[in-house]
Structure formats: structure tokens, C-alpha cells
Design a protein around this motif. Structure first.
Motif, short mmCIF file in Angstrom:
data_model
loop_
_atom_site.label_atom_id
_atom_site.label_comp_id
_atom_site.label_asym_id
_atom_site.label_seq_id
_atom_site.Cartn_x
_atom_site.Cartn_y
_atom_site.Cartn_z
N LEU A 73 125.43 -0.68 -52.02
CA LEU A 73 125.67 0.84 -52.84
C LEU A 73 125.12 0.12 -53.91
O LEU A 73 124.09 0.39 -54.43
CB LEU A 73 126.82 1.59 -52.31
CG LEU A 73 126.84 2.95 -52.91
CD1 LEU A 73 127.94 3.84 -52.77
CD2 LEU A 73 127.03 3.09 -54.77
N LEU A 74 126.38 0.05 -54.48
CA LEU A 74 125.39 -0.75 -55.93
C LEU A 74 124.43 -1.51 -55.57
O LEU A 74 123.33 -1.59 -56.92
CB LEU A 74 126.53 -2.31 -55.96
CG LEU A 74 126.84 -2.55 -58.13
CD1 LEU A 74 126.41 -1.02 -58.58
CD2 LEU A 74 127.86 -3.48 -58.08
N GLY A 130 124.14 5.47 -50.97
CA GLY A 130 123.10 5.43 -52.00
C GLY A 130 122.48 5.22 -52.40
O GLY A 130 121.36 6.13 -52.88
N LEU A 131 121.48 5.64 -51.86
CA LEU A 131 120.03 6.56 -51.62
C LEU A 131 120.45 7.42 -51.85
O LEU A 131 119.28 8.40 -52.53
CB LEU A 131 118.96 6.13 -49.38
CG LEU A 131 119.24 4.94 -49.42
CD1 LEU A 131 118.83 5.33 -48.29
CD2 LEU A 131 117.90 4.16 -50.94
N PHE A 165 118.90 -1.60 -57.72
CA PHE A 165 117.13 -2.64 -57.77
C PHE A 165 116.50 -1.06 -57.00
O PHE A 165 115.43 -1.48 -56.81
CB PHE A 165 117.54 -3.47 -56.67
CG PHE A 165 117.60 -5.16 -57.22
CD1 PHE A 165 117.46 -5.80 -58.62
CD2 PHE A 165 119.27 -4.87 -57.01
CE1 PHE A 165 117.90 -6.54 -58.73
CE2 PHE A 165 120.46 -6.43 -57.83
CZ PHE A 165 119.03 -7.32 -58.72
N PHE A 166 116.84 -0.06 -56.51
CA PHE A 166 116.22 0.89 -55.94
C PHE A 166 116.18 2.27 -56.90
O PHE A 166 115.91 2.85 -56.33
CB PHE A 166 116.74 0.92 -54.19
CG PHE A 166 115.88 0.01 -53.63
CD1 PHE A 166 114.43 -0.62 -54.38
CD2 PHE A 166 116.92 -0.64 -53.06
CE1 PHE A 166 114.57 -1.42 -52.74
CE2 PHE A 166 116.68 -2.42 -52.44
CZ PHE A 166 115.51 -2.39 -52.16
N ARG A 167 116.76 2.17 -57.62
CA ARG A 167 116.57 3.33 -58.67
C ARG A 167 115.17 4.44 -58.28
O ARG A 167 114.57 5.79 -59.22
CB ARG A 167 116.93 3.44 -60.03
CG ARG A 167 118.58 3.42 -60.12
CD ARG A 167 118.74 2.83 -62.06
NE ARG A 167 119.08 1.77 -62.27
CZ ARG A 167 119.24 1.02 -63.50
NH1 ARG A 167 119.15 1.84 -63.79
NH2 ARG A 167 119.41 0.20 -63.63
N ASN A 168 114.31 3.00 -59.05
CA ASN A 168 112.70 3.88 -58.45
C ASN A 168 112.57 4.02 -56.93
O ASN A 168 111.75 2.54 -56.41
CB ASN A 168 111.56 2.85 -59.41
CG ASN A 168 111.89 3.69 -60.66
OD1 ASN A 168 112.33 4.47 -61.01
ND2 ASN A 168 111.56 2.06 -61.59
#
Length: 429
Positions: free
Chosen positions: A105-106, A410-411, A111-114
Motif C-alpha cells: 500500500l505504501l 492503496g488504489l 509511486f502511483f499518486r499519478n
């Protein structure tokens, strides 16, 4: 970070810590269960602080709910497997998987905020999903309880379908958002039902059929139902075409009948569902013990550690909800279901607040999968529907399921962060 925002997380940690403390006195545990509680509490609270720091506008309730569910699952797994030969270390293993899931999740948050760039690789995600499912047919795969679901790579065993689901949802979200208008348009009708052009519906149908076909050969009927239903719901949400629901319903009916006629284990499960007393000491034993335990719990339950849920085979996986209903009663089981309901509500809210179609479909698809998985397993152990053998999200023992659901969360968090910033911008204007 305000005290009000942190309070749900603190309450979730307190509930789980109280559960571990109770087990010290009830089970007279020689190995201190508070060690598991402290390990879990430290991991999840650190994760919560990191998420609030990195995603300050994301949904504030998702992680507290995840913390409550994983904590409850860890308490029940310790209680059900403590001092049981062969499975006494499952709580340790589950705690390790929670740590791995938290790291996953972290990783997504970092790395995938965009996350929108994921949609640029939608076809690769579809291919990856099919490859993951195909792994079970290689020498790495092996069979458990009649279903070829597992892959062993060195010391690690996992179920590829848990991760293939998420990859397929990313594919469907990206593709349906891109082709939404073309899929909503109809080019012909069959028996009065308007259908879209095969040119645009073909990729969806192909990935759908391949993944479903492979899962049927794996004999993983629970995952097959999820792989069928979630894309159908996403397709309907994207296009608003009732034709997809009608066609999907007909396909499901035909497929269900075919699997019943072709596979012995499906017939056994359906017959056991209809009449578990037909063979109460064999096929019907598991579901009957589940019903007995739920009934024994009554309104308030027998008390944590005081039930007889260990009579249910594999109770720490498929039937952990029966153990909860037995020892925490109808009130406790209802509280757990309400926690799942709040998670689903927050997921749907994230979908509605998202600014673009792909984000809306991604959040909706992930939430629908979570909700259906919960509905299918709870319905199975209460004999509302035939048992399919999938796990209760975050609560049941199982590393693949735990890690997969942390990735799902996380997504949802990164989608909610962008939606939260968008809403804040609207208020500022």
C-alpha cells in the motif's frame, strides 16, 4: 492532522488490542498474544501516519476500517489456531502478510499518486492478468482441495487470481472510459436486444472470456463469479445499456448450468447447499458446523474464546465469519458487516467524486469487487448461496488475499486524494 481525524484509527486499534488482552485471560496463553497486537498496531499506525502525510486529502476512514478488520482477523486467527498442532503459527504468518500488504500500500502511495498513467498500459495489465492465471497450469502451480489455484515460487505460495482481478479492473476502467460512447452506441439488434459493434466490444469480451475460461479449468468458481460480475457491473455503469445486464444474465445462467453438468465438485456443492443433511458426516459437515456455531452465538455470543468454532474444518479461512458470529453473536457479526458496508460506501463516494471517467470506473470496480467478495463468502457460510471457497477480505487467513486487498485500498486512497484536491479547489472558487 487533527485529533478528530485520528480518532477512528485510535478506536480501531483499541478494539483489536482489547481482543488480544481478552485472549490472555480466556485462553491462558503461554505465548503473549499482546506481542501480535503490538506488532500489528505499530505497523498500521505508522502506515496511517505516512498516508495522512503523503495524501492529506484522501479518505480518512478507509485505513481505520482496514485496521479494524485486519486486527479482528488477527485476533480470531490467534484464538482459533492457538495450541492447535500443525497450525499454531498461523497468526505469525498472517502478521507477516499484513506487514507485506502495508508495504505494498505504501509503495502505491509513494509511486502511483499519478495513477492515471496506469491506464496508458491497460493492455499490458490485461495480458499480465491472463499470464498470472496461466501460471497455475505450469509446473509452479499445484492443486488444493480440488482447485488448482496456487503457485509456489521458492518458499512463497500465493494465489495469482487475487492480483489478476486488480489488473483486469485497471484494464476495464481504462478501456471502458476510452470507448464509452462507442460501446453505448448500438449497431444492430438481436431478438429485440440492442447490441454494440463487435469491433469495440471485442477486446472486452476476449479478455473476459479468456480469464473466465482459465478460471473454470482451475475450478476456482468463487473467483470466476467475481471475474464475471465485476466487469459486467462496470460495463453497465460506463454505458447505461440494459442490454449488457440482460446478455450477462443469460450468459451467467447458461454458464452456471454448464458447470453444474460438467463438474462433479460443482454438483456436490450445489447439492450440499440444498440439503446438507444428505451426507452430514462428509460433504455437509462443514456447512452444518457453521450453522450450528452461528446459532449457538445467539444475540450476544458465547464470548471470545468460549465457542466451539474449531469444529469447523478450515475455520480460519473460509469460515472465519461463522466463528465471529459464534463468539461475538449477532451484534458482533452485524458490527463487522457494518464495517464492510462503510468501506463500500466510502469507495462508492470516491467513485462519485472522481473527476474523470477512468478514475470513476477504477474506484467503482475495486469497490464492487470488495463488496461482492464479502457478499459471496458471508452468503456461503450462512447457506444463503452455495459455498464458493473465497476469503473474507482482510479478516480470513491468507497472504494473497490480504496483500491484494491492501493494494486495492492503496488504489482507492490515491483516487480519493485527487478527488479530495478537486473538491477543495471547487470550495476555494
Amino acid at each position: 492532522m487533527t485529533q478528530r481525524a485520528t480518532m477512528p484509527m485510535i478506536l480501531a486499534l483499541l478494539v483489536s488490542t482489547l481482543g488480544f488482552a481478552t485472549l490472555i485471560f480466556v485462553q491462558e496463553a503461554t505465548s503473549p498474544p499482546l506481542v501480535y497486537g503490538a506488532y500489528y498496531a505499530g505497523t498500521l499506525f505508522a502506515l496511517y501516519l505516512a498516508v495522512r502525510l503523503l495524501l492529506p486529502h484522501s479518505d480518512v476512514l478507509l485505513l481505520p476500517i482496514v485496521t479494524l478488520l485486519t486486527g479482528l482477523g488477527l485476533v480470531m486467527i490467534f484464538r482459533l489456531t492457538y495450541d492447535v498442532e500443525g497450525v499454531e503459527n498461523l497468526a505469525i504468518t498472517q502478521a507477516v502478510w499484513i506487514l507485506i500488504g502495508s508495504a505494498a500500500l505504501l509503495f502505491i502511495v509513494l509511486f502511483f499518486r499519478n495513477y492515471e498513467r496506469l491506464f496508458d498500459y491497460k493492455y499490458l495489465f490485461a495480458l499480465a492478468a491472463v499470464v498470472l492465471i496461466c501460471l497455475t497450469f505450469t509446473p509452479l502451480g499445484y492443486e488444493v482441495n480440488g482447485a488448482r489455484l496456487w503457485v509456489r515460487i521458492g518458499p512463497v505460495n500465493f494465489q495469482p487470481s487475487e492480483f489478476a482481478r486488480i489488473a483486469l479492473i485497471i484494464f476495464y476502467a481504462g478501456y471502458l472510459a476510452e470507448k464509452r460512447d462507442l460501446l453505448a452506441a448500438t449497431s444492430r439488434s438481436v431478438l429485440g436486444v440492442q447490441i454494440p459493434s463487435p469491433k469495440y466490444f471485442g477486446p472486452v469480451a476476449l479478455v473476459w472470456a479468456v480469464s473466465l475460461g482459465l478460471l473454470v479449468f482451475e475450478r476456482d468458481l468463487g473467483s470466476s463469479l467475481l471475474f464475471f460480475a465485476v466487469p459486467l457491473l462496470m460495463l453497465y455503469v460506463a454505458t447505461g445499456r440494459l442490454a449488457y445486464v440482460i446478455i450477462g444474465g443469460l450468459m451467467f445462467s447458461g454458464g452456471a448450468l454448464a458447470t453444474y453438468l460438467l463438474f462433479d465438485h460443482v454438483r456436490v456443492r450445489v447439492q450440499t447447499w440444498l440439503d446438507p443433511w444428505q451426507n452430514p458426516d462428509a460433504e455437509g459437515f462443514q456447512i452444518l458446523q457453521s450453522i450450528f456455531n452461528i446459532a449457538d452465538g445467539g444475540i450476544t455470543g458465547t464470548g471470545l474464546g468460549a465457542g466451539f468454532a474449531q469444529t469447523i474444518p478450515e475455520v480460519h479461512t473460509d469460515f472465519i465469519f461463522s466463528a465471529i458470529a459464534s463468539e461475538l453473536g449477532l451484534l458482533g457479526a452485524t458490527a463487522v458487516l457494518l464495517a464492510f458496508l462503510v468501506f463500500v460506501y466510502r469507495g462508492i463516494k470516491i467513485s462519485l467524486l472522481a473527476g474523470d471517467e477512468a478514475s470513476k470506473l477504477l474506484a467503482y470496480g475495486l469497490t464492487a469487487m470488495f463488496a461482492l467478495q464479502t457478499l459471496i463468502i458471508v452468503g456461503g457460510v450462512t447457506r444463503l448461496i452455495p459455498l464458493t471457497g473465497i476469503t473474507l477480505p482482510f479478516v480470513s487467513y491468507g497472504g494473497s488475499s490480504v496483500v491484494g486487498n491492501f493494494i486495492l485500498t492503496g488504489l482507492l486512497l490515491v483516487v480519493s486524494e485527487k478527488a479530495g484536491r478537486r473538491e477543495l479547489g471547487k470550495e476555494a472558487r
